[in-house]
Design an enzyme around this catalytic site. Structure first.
Site, PDB file in Angstrom:
ATOM      1  N   ASP A 265       0.874  -1.167   0.000  1.00  0.00           N
ATOM      2  CA  ASP A 265       0.000   0.000   0.000  1.00  0.00           C
ATOM      3  C   ASP A 265       0.917   1.225   0.000  1.00  0.00           C
ATOM      4  O   ASP A 265       2.098   1.140   0.325  1.00  0.00           O
ATOM      5  CB  ASP A 265      -0.940   0.007   1.218  1.00  0.00           C
ATOM      6  CG  ASP A 265      -2.133   0.949   0.972  1.00  0.00           C
ATOM      7  OD1 ASP A 265      -2.074   1.759   0.023  1.00  0.00           O
ATOM      8  OD2 ASP A 265      -3.122   0.878   1.724  1.00  0.00           O
TER       9      ASP A 265
HETATM   10  C1  BGC Z   1      -4.915   3.489  -0.011  1.00  0.00           C
HETATM   11  C2  BGC Z   1      -5.004   2.476  -1.136  1.00  0.00           C
HETATM   12  C3  BGC Z   1      -4.812   3.169  -2.462  1.00  0.00           C
HETATM   13  C4  BGC Z   1      -3.460   3.865  -2.449  1.00  0.00           C
HETATM   14  C5  BGC Z   1      -3.120   4.577  -3.752  1.00  0.00           C
HETATM   15  C6  BGC Z   1      -3.658   4.335  -0.109  1.00  0.00           C
HETATM   16  O1  BGC Z   1      -3.700   5.392   0.791  1.00  0.00           O
HETATM   17  O2  BGC Z   1      -4.945   2.826   1.217  1.00  0.00           O
HETATM   18  O3  BGC Z   1      -6.246   1.842  -1.101  1.00  0.00           O
HETATM   19  O4  BGC Z   1      -4.904   2.250  -3.501  1.00  0.00           O
HETATM   20  O5  BGC Z   1      -3.459   4.838  -1.405  1.00  0.00           O
HETATM   21  O6  BGC Z   1      -3.891   5.703  -3.947  1.00  0.00           O
END
Ligand code: BGC
Length: 805
Positions: A229
């Site tokens: 993530d």
């Molecule tokens: C979120 C993810 C997301 C990623 C990219 C993160 O803060 O938890 O779900 O895909 O950002 O935007």
């Protein structure tokens, strides 16, 4: 290895550099080596590709795309075929926008109704979540690109989301938090999966060997790439060694050096790096080729129509006294509620789509065949009492045959980065409902919310229709249901409780400290309410229709059931038939019943159809912590077929052969787990289930201290930052709009500074900051300065070398 020839031509630095992102949403390109860059973009309910300045919180604008209903909404359709069509359309838009990896679907188990991202997730039940998520993945990947199911795993709260430690026993981990992912991986073969921010039993998900190597790759046969993530990497080398392929977003040269040093010092082997690189190259080559050959256009009107159908099939009719709905053609309606003019149709955060167009209830009303007597906003969206608005609404209500009252949660209530504080509808909306109902008892409440609510106000409306967060075409879909053009068939994918105090995890959800104790074990959602005998407002799987269905002729075997469903009413409609498995008197404790199959059947008035619901290898199994494997307790099982978890229509008993494993709980004192009454499990019983005692640690001043914990630091600088952040956060609450940047920073550990700012801060600098916060002000500062200069020089040299790759 598939790409041994390519890998052989790269030096260690080039290899290590490929294992982290180049920019917020792209991987590195090596022209000479023939390795192209690919783009990854959110997200779960539509494409959020940022063409200009990119961020991971949905702050800067993205390329317009179709905003489909969120996962929490579509889960209510219980229709994997629909999920696959949505996935197919989202994948088509992604590929058209040159996106190779679409970051979704999200399928974390809804442990508590308060998790701020519940709107992005499917269900409290892993079987339903897994089946729906698998359908999305199949659809997305039919375009040749990759889906990226997330967040793997046990990531069920937003508070301290990058630093919280989910403490969970192995059986609960397997049965509740991993089964959905297991279904997706085995049935839909995603090319990537996203590791979650949190730790699981003391080890970050992204470097958790048990999770990524033993289970995901070993047991389930996943051969794709694990993507962190955004900012979720803690120790990059440990991640790579334990199965994490690509660190995102763009940690810069420091992450490359960290990995190289780990190889050079023998902490990990070059073979670890090569193994991950091989996974990454497969992803890059495959999806890049798919994107290159894909059309750059898509049919936006067709996708809007699909979004509308998806929303319509997901709407849940919760109450319909005296058959107030459907409304007759020409019925005189008053439309009340701010949501009718400014819809709440998606959630805030990285999933937020820049919608191609957004239908409003008021616009769609014109084509609905209903006769409008007017509109009044009725309430202040941010919850302030407004007597004038309410009086205007009441006066309007008196002029109509039926009031369509559009209520719901406002933007601040449901957002990534922030858990809900309660399950209540705003007081001013409830006041309005009471006043309007007094003026006109024919009040239909149309509810927009991505998660369940307490409904003590239910008696004040004759009819309640739940549209969840219906996406850009949700308003038209709602009118289709209100007018009977579509017969509602959605059923709740999560239980609606009477009060938050009734929920099983209430004492252990989003509490103080980094450790989050999953003490309630297996008893999440209906598994808890039905086992512990707690009454609820609307049970899991509940939903009404404008017609009625009869169930008959059940034939059952251990591999599935067959039955007849008849439409006994006057309208065509669809019924979602649910199959629960129960083992009354089980030796190994288990929830009263569990969903193990479902089917949706369309029926004309008077029509009967034979419905078959197969049972698979997950139907009778439980995770045995003594044998460390899936086992089956032998004996009689009840197969319960129903219209909801609480409305079982037919039951049959089947005999199932067991695997003969010993009861792992024999001789152990687990009264709360055997009764299911798990709201307050005492420490010793919890330790018995878990196999070890746990204690909430004190706040530590280390790389993983969150900015929201800086008040515990020993530095005035730390206190100042904390004060500023807290003031900004409080101001954003007052404004009623989530400030995602501030929220993110508040829950962000210090180490993420080195992961999120494109290499401008190194881990060495973070260590200097930690010293500063520990009270070594001068040495800390000096270290930060020295490390900053070092980082600058080394980064420039590295990028220079990589440019020639
Ligand atoms: C979120 C993810 C997301 C990623 C990219 C993160 O803060 O938890 O779900 O895909 O950002 O935007």
């Amino acid at each position: 290895m598939k790409h041994a020839d390519v890998i052989a031509k790269l030096n260690l630095e080039q290899k290590c550099a490929l294992l982290s992102g180049d920019t917020v949403f792209t991987t590195r390109v090596y022209q000479k080596a023939g390795i192209p860059a690919i783009t990854l973009s959110d997200g779960p309910n539509g494409v959020r590709k940022q063409a200009g300045a990119a961020d991971h919180l949905g702050l800067n604008p993205s390329v317009p795309a179709t905003c489909f209903p969120t996962a929490a909404t579509v889960a209510c359709s219980w229709d994997p075929a629909l999920g696959e069509q949505i996935g197919q359309a989202m994948g088509e838009e992604a590929a058209a926008q040159e996106v190779a990896v679409l970051l979704g679907p999200g399928l974390n188990t809804k442990r508590s109704p308060l998790c701020g991202r519940n709107f992005e997730y499917f269900s409290e039940d892993p079987y339903l979540s897994g089946k729906m998520a698998a359908s999305y993945v199949r659809g997305i990947q039919s375009n040749g690109i990759s889906a990226c199911p997330k967040h793997f795993a046990v990531n069920s709260q937003e508070l301290r989301r990058m630093a919280s430690d989910s403490v969970v026993d192995e059986r609960t981990l397997r049965e509740l938090y991993l089964t959905g992912f297991e279904i997706v991986v085995k049935e839909a073969k995603p090319k990537t999966i996203m590791s979650s921010y949190n730790l699981i039993n003391g080890t970050y998900a992204n470097e958790n060997r048990h999770l990524l190597m033993d289970i995901l790759r070993g047991e389930w046969g996943f051969d794709g790439a694990v993507v962190t993530d955004w900012g979720g990497s803690n120790d990059h080398a440990m991640g790579v060694q334990n199965g994490s392929t690509l660190e995102m977003p763009a940690p810069g040269g420091d992450a490359v050096r960290e990995l190289m040093q780990a190889v050079q010092s023998g902490k990990i082997t070059e073979a670890d790096v090569d193994a991950r690189l091989d996974e990454l190259l497969t992803l890059v080559f495959d999806t890049h080729a798919a994107v290159q050959s894909h059309s750059r256009t898509f049919d936006a009107d067709a996708h809007h129509a699909l979004a509308r159908r998806a929303a319509a099939e997901s709407i849940v009719l919760l109450k319909n006294e005296n058959d107030l709905l459907p409304l007759a053609e020409g019925a005189k309606v008053a439309v009340i509620g701010d949501f009718a003019q400014t819809p709440r149709y998606q959630g805030a955060g990285s999933s937020a789509v820049n919608s191609i167009k957004v239908d409003t209830f008021l616009d769609c009303l014109k084509e609905s065949g209903l006769a409008s007597v007017g509109f009044a906003p009725g309430f202040d969206r941010q919850g302030k009492p407004d007597a004038a608005k309410q009086a205007e609404a009441v006066a309007l209500a008196q002029k109509a045959e039926v009031v369509l009252l559009c209520l719901g949660l406002d933007e601040i209530k449901e957002s990534e980065g922030l858990d809900r504080g309660d399950m209540r509808l705003a007081d001013n909306q409830i006041e309005l409902l009471k006043a309007v109902q007094q003026a006109n008892p024919n009040t239909v409440v149309v509810l927009s919310a991505g998660a369940s609510l307490e409904t003590p106000w239910l008696k004040h409306c004759r009819t309640l229709v739940y549209g969840a967060l219906g996406g850009q075409a949700g308003a038209g879909a709602m009118l289709d249901v209100l007018t009977g053009k579509v017969n509602p068939s959605g059923k709740l994918a999560e239980t609606w409780v009477n009060a938050y105090a009734d929920t099983p995890a209430k004492d252990n959800f989003a509490g103080p400290g980094r450790m989050v104790q999953y003490r309630e074990g297996l008893y999440v959602g209906y598994r808890y309410y039905q086992t512990a005998g707690v009454p609820v407002a609307f049970p899991f799987g509940y939903g009404l229709s404008y017609t009625s269905f009869a169930y008959s002729n059940l034939q059952a075997a251990s591999n599935g059931v067959t039955l007849t469903v008849t439409n006994t009413g006057k309208r065509a409609g669809a019924e979602i038939v649910q199959l629960y498995v129960a083992k009354p008197g089980a030796e190994v404790f288990r929830p009263a019943q569990e969903l193990k199959g479902f089917a949706k059947v369309q029926l004309q008035p008077g029509e009967s159809k034979t419905v078959t619901i197969p049972l698979d290898d997950k139907a009778f199994r439980y995770w045995n912590t003594k044998t460390d494997s899936w086992e089956v307790e032998g004996g009689s099982y009840e197969l319960r077929v129903g219209a909801s978890s609480a409305d079982i229509r037919l039951t049959a008993v089947v005999e199932v052969a067991g695997t003969g494993a010993p009861n792992p709980y024999a001789g152990k004192h687990l009264p709360h787990y055997t009764s299911g009454k798990v709201q307050s499990v005492p420490d010793d019983e919890w330790a018995t289930l878990l196999g070890r005692p746990v204690q909430q640690g004190k706040v530590k001043i280390d790389r993983n201290m969150t900015l929201g914990e800086l008040n515990h630091s020993r530095s005035p600088l730390g206190w100042l930052i904390w004060l500023v952040l807290t003031a900004l956060l409080n101001a954003s609450y007052k404004r009623g709009k989530p400030d995602l940047n501030v929220l993110f920073q508040y829950n962000m550990p210090l180490r993420a500074l080195a992961k999120m700012i494109s290499g401008a801060i190194s881990m060495g600098m973070v260590d200097g900051i930690v010293m500063e916060l520990q009270g070594f002000w001068i040495i800390g500062l000096v270290r930060v300065i020295i490390e900053a200069v070092k980082n600058l020089v080394l980064n420039a040299q590295l990028e220079q070398r990589l440019r020639n790759s």
